[in-house]
Scaffold this active site. Structure first.
Site, PDB file in Angstrom:
ATOM      1  N   ASP A  15       0.830  -1.214   0.000  1.00  0.00           N
ATOM      2  CA  ASP A  15       0.000   0.000   0.000  1.00  0.00           C
ATOM      3  C   ASP A  15       0.864   1.264   0.000  1.00  0.00           C
ATOM      4  O   ASP A  15       1.986   1.252   0.492  1.00  0.00           O
ATOM      5  CB  ASP A  15      -0.924  -0.029   1.232  1.00  0.00           C
ATOM      6  N   ASN A  63     -11.019  -2.468  -5.112  1.00  0.00           N
ATOM      7  CA  ASN A  63     -10.259  -1.623  -6.041  1.00  0.00           C
ATOM      8  C   ASN A  63     -10.970  -1.463  -7.390  1.00  0.00           C
ATOM      9  O   ASN A  63     -10.657  -0.549  -8.155  1.00  0.00           O
ATOM     10  CB  ASN A  63      -8.837  -2.161  -6.257  1.00  0.00           C
TER      11      ASN A  63
HETATM   12  C1  IPE Z   1      -5.484  -2.719  -0.140  1.00  0.00           C
HETATM   13  O1  IPE Z   1      -5.127  -1.387  -0.246  1.00  0.00           O
HETATM   14  C2  IPE Z   1      -5.493  -3.380  -1.500  1.00  0.00           C
HETATM   15  C3  IPE Z   1      -4.192  -3.594  -2.122  1.00  0.00           C
HETATM   16  C4  IPE Z   1      -3.045  -3.270  -1.611  1.00  0.00           C
HETATM   17  C5  IPE Z   1      -4.233  -4.237  -3.420  1.00  0.00           C
HETATM   18  P1  IPE Z   1      -6.228  -0.236  -0.390  1.00  0.00           P
HETATM   19  O2  IPE Z   1      -5.481   1.034  -0.566  1.00  0.00           O
HETATM   20  O3  IPE Z   1      -7.211  -0.576  -1.438  1.00  0.00           O
HETATM   21  O4  IPE Z   1      -6.945  -0.289   1.040  1.00  0.00           O
HETATM   22  P2  IPE Z   1      -7.818   0.805   1.801  1.00  0.00           P
HETATM   23  O5  IPE Z   1      -8.890   1.246   0.865  1.00  0.00           O
HETATM   24  O6  IPE Z   1      -6.908   1.930   2.163  1.00  0.00           O
HETATM   25  O7  IPE Z   1      -8.315   0.103   3.023  1.00  0.00           O
HETATM   26  C1  IPE Z   2      -1.609   0.285  -3.374  1.00  0.00           C
HETATM   27  O1  IPE Z   2      -1.417   1.661  -3.397  1.00  0.00           O
HETATM   28  C2  IPE Z   2      -1.899  -0.270  -4.741  1.00  0.00           C
HETATM   29  C3  IPE Z   2      -3.275  -0.734  -4.931  1.00  0.00           C
HETATM   30  C4  IPE Z   2      -4.224  -0.690  -4.035  1.00  0.00           C
HETATM   31  C5  IPE Z   2      -3.627  -1.274  -6.232  1.00  0.00           C
HETATM   32  P1  IPE Z   2      -2.614   2.687  -3.384  1.00  0.00           P
HETATM   33  O2  IPE Z   2      -2.987   2.984  -4.786  1.00  0.00           O
HETATM   34  O3  IPE Z   2      -3.715   2.213  -2.509  1.00  0.00           O
HETATM   35  O4  IPE Z   2      -1.920   3.967  -2.729  1.00  0.00           O
HETATM   36  P2  IPE Z   2      -2.527   4.956  -1.666  1.00  0.00           P
HETATM   37  O5  IPE Z   2      -3.055   4.141  -0.530  1.00  0.00           O
HETATM   38  O6  IPE Z   2      -3.603   5.732  -2.353  1.00  0.00           O
HETATM   39  O7  IPE Z   2      -1.366   5.805  -1.254  1.00  0.00           O
HETATM   40 MG    MG Z   3      -4.096   2.397  -0.552  1.00  0.00          MG
END
Ligand code: IPE
Ligand code: IPE
Ligand code: MG
Length: 244
Positions: A15, A63
């Site tokens: 993340d 997602n």
């Molecule tokens: C979890 O991260 C999903 C992945 C890393 C693929 P998110 O960024 O989607 O999670 P939330 O929404 O902050 O809980």
């Molecule tokens: C994790 O990074 C990747 C996926 C969830 C696909 P994020 O895209 O959630 O990054 P933040 O949480 O917005 O920084």
């Molecule tokens: Mg995220």
């Protein structure tokens, strides 16, 4: 890293790509691209350390709610990673599996994923398991549906279904429970990840954003993992006896 107990099943909630990009003054997708580079390194490093299974939370069911362009970019990035990395994965004897409702992925992406799984299927080293279009609740719902179907057909007796039998309906039942779960970016939550298999996982949260994550962070997590005492509901005395 000598004499360290290596988790048999390591999982990572990768993340912080978006926040990393924002700090750099770049679009979110730049964070995803850098994140994919980190995946390349971490996969090889963990395989070399002797991890048995590495599950990466690559794309969650939730997602799918992201902007269409971002979802499209993530799918292309996945395809690029699999195509570009196939020989490296092969050289490292890595097998590939996927967990999730992959039937929801674009057909092109499904084809690339299936081809990579097939190409790496004879390997005997670390299993790289991509949680793709994955939701922990969806996995449990899918398992319950499959079980209910068999029960209605009279093929299983519900009275005989206990924890272990139910676990057989999860995605890839041959995989062990997760020993260590790492989440980057400072978020301290599970976000619908592997709810069944995380029942007794050790949790390691770090503020490092995924694009900044490196092999030294794996070392740090493994060192912390070695300091944990896993009791599985037992007393310290019982655990000590078990370890003798
Ligand atoms: C979890 O991260 C999903 C992945 C890393 C693929 P998110 O960024 O989607 O999670 P939330 O929404 O902050 O809980
Ligand atoms: C994790 O990074 C990747 C996926 C969830 C696909 P994020 O895209 O959630 O990054 P933040 O949480 O917005 O920084
Ligand atoms: Mg995220």
């Amino acid at each position: 890293m000598q004499d360290l107990k290596i988790p048999e099943h390591l999982a990572i909630i990768m993340d912080g790509n978006g926040r990393w990009a924002k700090i750099q003054g770049k679009p979110r997708i730049a964070g995803h691209s850098k994140g994919a580079e980190v995946v390349r390194d971490i996969v090889k490093y963990t395989s070399r350390l002797g991890v048995g299974y590495l599950t990466l939370y690559t794309f969650s069911m939730e997602n799918w709610l992201r902007p269409k362009d971002e979802v499209g970019f993530l799918m292309e990035l996945l395809e690029e990673y699999l195509k570009g990395e196939i020989s490296e994965l092969n050289n490292n004897n890595i097998r590939l599996t996927v967990s999730g409702r992959t039937q929801l992925l674009p057909e092109k992406t499904q084809a690339v994923v299936n081809e990579a799984v097939e190409n790496l299927s004879k390997n005997t080293g670390m299993v790289l398991n991509l949680a793709l279009s994955y939701g922990g609740r969806s996995e449990i719902v899918d398992a319950a549906k499959q079980m209910a179907k068999l029960a209605l057909q009279g093929e299983i007796e519900l009275d005989k279904i206990e924890r272990d039998e139910f676990g057989q309906f999860m995605y890839h039942p041959e995989m062990p429970d997760i020993d260590l779960l790492i989440r980057t970016s400072g978020e301290i939550r599970i976000s619908n990840f592997m709810l069944w298999r995380c029942a007794y996982s050790e949790l390691f949260f770090t503020d490092v954003l995924w694009p900044d994550f490196g092999t030294a962070n794996i070392d740090e997590a493994f060192e912390e993992y070695n300091r944990r005492v896993r009791r599985f509901g037992m007393t310290d005395e019982q655990v000590a006896e078990d370890n003798e």
